[in-house]
Design an enzyme around this catalytic site. Structure first.
Site, PDB file in Angstrom:
ATOM      1  N   LYS A 106      36.555  47.028  37.521  1.00 21.95           N
ATOM      2  CA  LYS A 106      35.733  45.817  37.489  1.00 21.95           C
ATOM      3  C   LYS A 106      34.281  46.258  37.606  1.00 21.95           C
ATOM      4  CE  LYS A 106      34.531  41.605  39.880  1.00 21.95           C
ATOM      5  NZ  LYS A 106      33.841  41.504  41.155  1.00 21.95           N
ATOM      6  N   ALA A 193      33.350  34.684  41.728  1.00 21.58           N
ATOM      7  CA  ALA A 193      32.272  34.336  42.660  1.00 21.58           C
ATOM      8  C   ALA A 193      32.003  32.840  42.684  1.00 21.58           C
ATOM      9  CB  ALA A 193      30.972  35.083  42.339  1.00 21.58           C
ATOM     10  N   GLY A 194      31.756  32.331  43.879  1.00 22.72           N
ATOM     11  CA  GLY A 194      31.364  30.942  44.060  1.00 22.72           C
ATOM     12  C   GLY A 194      32.445  30.030  44.595  1.00 22.72           C
ATOM     13  N   ASN A 215      37.200  36.320  47.223  1.00 21.63           N
ATOM     14  CA  ASN A 215      37.308  37.072  48.464  1.00 21.63           C
ATOM     15  C   ASN A 215      36.823  36.231  49.641  1.00 21.63           C
ATOM     16  OD1 ASN A 215      35.962  40.260  49.711  1.00 21.63           O
ATOM     17  ND2 ASN A 215      37.549  38.958  50.509  1.00 21.63           N
ATOM     18  N   SER A 216      35.534  35.854  49.603  1.00 23.65           N
ATOM     19  CA  SER A 216      34.934  35.149  50.738  1.00 23.65           C
ATOM     20  C   SER A 216      35.645  33.843  51.064  1.00 23.65           C
ATOM     21  CB  SER A 216      33.454  34.865  50.456  1.00 23.65           C
ATOM     22  OG  SER A 216      32.733  36.056  50.264  1.00 23.65           O
TER      23      SER A 216
END
Length: 264
Positions: A106, A193-194, A215-216
């Site tokens: 990635k 992301a986001g 992830n987050s």
């Protein structure tokens, strides 16, 4: 019935995957929580930051591969923390050495520390080098449809536009650009992301994305393992809703039951 969508397998670099949820390994309190959350997510592909994670390059330190064995998971090394093409290419080549010659990577080349927006100029440079070097490149990029098309033309096997800033949890900020990318790009498109909660993942899948990476949203949840399971079901629900096709939006009401034949 001509608009009915048919399901197609999720294929990357010649391999078919059942789960359309990809997860990261950072930000957990320890490796045990990492293991439990990833198991609960049902993910088959797990991405790791080569520059921040021990994959065997630091003997004597805890090795993530002991918790997430490569014979069970597809390890997707990423270039998080790289700010130019040279760093990113070097990191990918290191990952290939550490993972016994595996070419799936990635690519992410960041522009600055504050926004973590992709540096698309350096990303294009790195992608071209890596593809020529035999890598199967999944690439983090902006939601610019033109850049996405150029990355696909270079030979990247998957385009991964951000839905919002990395770690922001803002959700799908620009669904319209994502729709254009999905229409114009011939390789798999994954939101990267986001995502902040399960409904964000569902929306991404309803738009037609092949998969979602996060992830987050899991690691920063109050109960990460529970959120991982929620994300698993959210991605499945979003995919099914995309295939089923939503009803048209209407300005006025439409009764569920006809008015004809009412009992008087």
């Amino acid at each position: 019935m001509s608009n009915v969508r048919s399901d197609k397998p999720f294929v990357l670099a010649g391999r078919t995957f059942e789960s359309r949820l990809l997860v990261g390994t950072g930000k957990y309190i320890d490796m045990e929580q990492t293991r439990l959350a990833i198991e609960a997510s049902g993910a088959e592909i797990v991405t790791v930051a080569v520059r921040r994670t021990n994959l065997g390059q630091n003997p004597g330190e805890p090795n993530l591969l002991d918790v997430l064995p490569p014979d069970r998971y597809t390890i997707l090394p990423n270039t998080a923390g790289c700010f130019d093409a040279t760093e990113a290419v070097r990191t990918c080549r290191l990952s290939r050495e550490l993972l016994d010659g595996r070419n799936l990577v990635k690519l992410e080349v960041l522009a600055d520390q504050k926004t973590l927006f992709p540096n698309v100029i350096e990303t294009l440079k790195a992608a071209e080098i890596l593809v020529k070097d035999g890598f199967d490149v999944m690439v983090y990029t902006s939601d610019d449809p033109i850049i996405a098309r150029q990355l696909a033309e270079i030979g990247c096997i998957a385009i991964m536009p951000l839905a919002g800033l990395i770690g922001s949890g803002l959700g799908i900020c620009n669904p319209y650009n994502l729709q254009i990318i999905l229409e114009e790009t011939k390789v798999p498109v994954l939101v990267d992301a986001g995502v902040g909660t399960a409904s964000d993942a569902t929306i991404a899948m309803e738009l037609g994305c092949e998969a979602v990476l996060m992830n987050s949203a899991i690691a920063h949840a109050q109960q990460p393992v529970m959120m991982a399971e929620a994300m698993k079901h959210a991605v499945i629900a979003g995919r099914l809703a995309y295939l089923a096709g939503r009803m048209p939006r209407k300005l006025y009401a439409s009764a569920s039951s006809p008015l004809d034949g009412l009992i008087k």
